[in-house]
Design a protein around this motif. Structure first.
Motif, PDB file in Angstrom:
ATOM      1  N   VAL A  80       0.864  -1.184   0.000  1.00 31.40           N
ATOM      2  CA  VAL A  80       0.000   0.000   0.000  1.00 31.40           C
ATOM      3  C   VAL A  80       0.896   1.228   0.000  1.00 31.40           C
ATOM      4  O   VAL A  80       1.559   1.539   0.996  1.00 31.40           O
ATOM      5  CB  VAL A  80      -0.938   0.018   1.223  1.00 31.40           C
ATOM      6  N   ARG A  81       0.926   1.933  -1.107  1.00 25.27           N
ATOM      7  CA  ARG A  81       1.813   3.080  -1.258  1.00 25.27           C
ATOM      8  C   ARG A  81       1.213   4.347  -0.654  1.00 25.27           C
ATOM      9  O   ARG A  81       0.025   4.411  -0.383  1.00 25.27           O
ATOM     10  CB  ARG A  81       2.121   3.303  -2.745  1.00 25.27           C
ATOM     11  N   ASP A  82       2.061   5.340  -0.474  1.00 26.56           N
ATOM     12  CA  ASP A  82       1.593   6.592   0.124  1.00 26.56           C
ATOM     13  C   ASP A  82       0.523   7.275  -0.713  1.00 26.56           C
ATOM     14  O   ASP A  82      -0.346   7.965  -0.173  1.00 26.56           O
ATOM     15  CB  ASP A  82       2.769   7.558   0.320  1.00 26.56           C
ATOM     16  N   ASP A  83       0.585   7.112  -2.036  1.00 23.16           N
ATOM     17  CA  ASP A  83      -0.414   7.784  -2.867  1.00 23.16           C
ATOM     18  C   ASP A  83      -1.627   6.914  -3.153  1.00 23.16           C
ATOM     19  O   ASP A  83      -2.509   7.310  -3.921  1.00 23.16           O
ATOM     20  CB  ASP A  83       0.213   8.279  -4.175  1.00 23.16           C
ATOM     21  N   ASP A  84      -1.705   5.740  -2.535  1.00 22.91           N
ATOM     22  CA  ASP A  84      -2.883   4.893  -2.673  1.00 22.91           C
ATOM     23  C   ASP A  84      -3.996   5.382  -1.740  1.00 22.91           C
ATOM     24  O   ASP A  84      -3.726   5.794  -0.603  1.00 22.91           O
ATOM     25  CB  ASP A  84      -2.564   3.439  -2.330  1.00 22.91           C
ATOM     26  N   PHE A  85      -5.217   5.283  -2.206  1.00 26.65           N
ATOM     27  CA  PHE A  85      -6.349   5.591  -1.340  1.00 26.65           C
ATOM     28  C   PHE A  85      -6.575   4.455  -0.350  1.00 26.65           C
ATOM     29  O   PHE A  85      -6.362   3.277  -0.659  1.00 26.65           O
ATOM     30  CB  PHE A  85      -7.623   5.799  -2.168  1.00 26.65           C
ATOM     31  N   VAL A  86      -7.003   4.825   0.842  1.00 25.71           N
ATOM     32  CA  VAL A  86      -7.408   3.858   1.863  1.00 25.71           C
ATOM     33  C   VAL A  86      -8.753   4.309   2.432  1.00 25.71           C
ATOM     34  O   VAL A  86      -9.104   5.487   2.375  1.00 25.71           O
ATOM     35  CB  VAL A  86      -6.371   3.727   3.001  1.00 25.71           C
ATOM     36  N   LEU A  87      -9.485   3.358   2.977  1.00 24.52           N
ATOM     37  CA  LEU A  87     -10.743   3.642   3.651  1.00 24.52           C
ATOM     38  C   LEU A  87     -10.544   3.549   5.151  1.00 24.52           C
ATOM     39  O   LEU A  87      -9.714   2.771   5.631  1.00 24.52           O
ATOM     40  CB  LEU A  87     -11.812   2.639   3.233  1.00 24.52           C
ATOM     41  N   VAL A  88     -11.307   4.324   5.891  1.00 21.11           N
ATOM     42  CA  VAL A  88     -11.369   4.215   7.351  1.00 21.11           C
ATOM     43  C   VAL A  88     -12.843   4.102   7.712  1.00 21.11           C
ATOM     44  O   VAL A  88     -13.660   4.912   7.261  1.00 21.11           O
ATOM     45  CB  VAL A  88     -10.740   5.424   8.056  1.00 21.11           C
ATOM     46  N   HIS A  89     -13.167   3.079   8.514  1.00 21.07           N
ATOM     47  CA  HIS A  89     -14.574   2.838   8.844  1.00 21.07           C
ATOM     48  C   HIS A  89     -14.730   2.542  10.324  1.00 21.07           C
ATOM     49  O   HIS A  89     -13.906   1.832  10.918  1.00 21.07           O
ATOM     50  CB  HIS A  89     -15.117   1.671   8.023  1.00 21.07           C
ATOM     51  N   ASP A  90     -15.790   3.075  10.920  1.00 20.79           N
ATOM     52  CA  ASP A  90     -16.080   2.831  12.334  1.00 20.79           C
ATOM     53  C   ASP A  90     -16.471   1.378  12.559  1.00 20.79           C
ATOM     54  O   ASP A  90     -17.344   0.847  11.850  1.00 20.79           O
ATOM     55  CB  ASP A  90     -17.233   3.725  12.810  1.00 20.79           C
ATOM     56  N   ALA A  91     -15.882   0.759  13.566  1.00 19.38           N
ATOM     57  CA  ALA A  91     -16.269  -0.608  13.923  1.00 19.38           C
ATOM     58  C   ALA A  91     -17.728  -0.674  14.333  1.00 19.38           C
ATOM     59  O   ALA A  91     -18.377  -1.723  14.197  1.00 19.38           O
ATOM     60  CB  ALA A  91     -15.379  -1.117  15.055  1.00 19.38           C
ATOM     61  N   ALA A  92     -18.267   0.439  14.824  1.00 18.95           N
ATOM     62  CA  ALA A  92     -19.650   0.480  15.319  1.00 18.95           C
ATOM     63  C   ALA A  92     -20.645   0.917  14.254  1.00 18.95           C
ATOM     64  O   ALA A  92     -21.753   1.347  14.568  1.00 18.95           O
ATOM     65  CB  ALA A  92     -19.744   1.409  16.527  1.00 18.95           C
TER      66      ALA A  92
END
Length: 229
Positions: free
Chosen positions: A96-108
């Motif tokens: 996963v490179r620095d310019d790759d998009f990532v998602l962040v999601h609440d566990a709840a």
């Protein structure tokens, strides 16, 4: 766009939910809420893997290497949500490179819809990132210390922020680090990016993407999980 990794901060205690364990491990339909959330995310074809940030003393997480055919990894989170997100981002695979998009999601948020995730990835991937949300539709009141309504606030241009939120890995790591160094506790990833001059795209999502917070929310989430995909 290539498939994205998703980070889930799950190191909190969730004291408002009550119970004898953190809320992410309390049952919905007989199974821990976190299991529902992970399975919902793993089922999406655009999600490559899942990174869960848990507390150092977590005794409830089921240690498995994969879920729904997707790799599942674990990082040790911190005292604030942003600390856990940062730990998860830093622990992502080297691919996963620095310019790759990532998602962040609440566990709840176990009821997130696949169509909403797809819409977020498609639209936010064309700009500097974004987040799911919904325009504020209720009348908004400002209260005094005694819970008396003292003013009616304008609701135009105001949104409720949901997750997932989606940004480039390197830019989000930088934004979270700078906020921490400044002693600012950011409530979500978009706030960290806003501090860096980014204007994240708001992508309207389904309002049944609820954040389970109180005991009453668990029954609602169980109902919604039976009818949302």
């Amino acid at each position: 766009m290539d498939a994205l990794w998703c980070v889930l901060p799950a190191a909190g205690k969730g004291v408002r939910a009550g119970g004898d364990r953190p809320k992410q491990y309390q049952p919905i339909g007989g199974r821990p809420m976190l299991d529902h959330t992970l399975e919902r995310l793993a089922a999406h074809p655009s999600i490559a893997g899942l990174m869960v940030a848990i507390a150092a003393d977590d005794r409830h997480f089921a240690a498995v290497d994969s879920i729904g055919g997707k790799p599942l990894r674990v990082a040790i989170g911190g005292g604030e949500r942003s600390d856990s997100v940062l730990a998860g981002l830093l622990a992502l695979p080297a691919s996963v490179r620095d310019d790759d998009f990532v998602l962040v999601h609440d566990a709840a948020r176990p009821c997130v819809r696949a169509d909403d995730i797809s819409r977020l990835i498609e639209r936010a991937g064309q700009v500097d990132g974004g987040l799911l949300g919904a325009p504020l539709r209720d009348t908004l009141k400002r209260a005094d210390a005694g819970c008396h309504s003292i003013d009616t606030e304008p609701r135009e241009g105001r949104w409720r922020a949901f997750t997932p939120q989606m940004f480039r890995r390197g830019a989000l790591v930088h934004a979270l680090r700078l906020a921490g160094e400044a002693g600012i506790v950011v409530s979500d990833e978009a706030m960290a990016m806003e501090r860096q001059g980014v204007s994240p795209l708001l992508v309207e999502g389904s309002e049944d993407n609820i954040k389970v917070t109180t005991p009453a929310d668990f029954a609602l989430a169980e109902f919604l999980l039976g009818r949302t995909r």
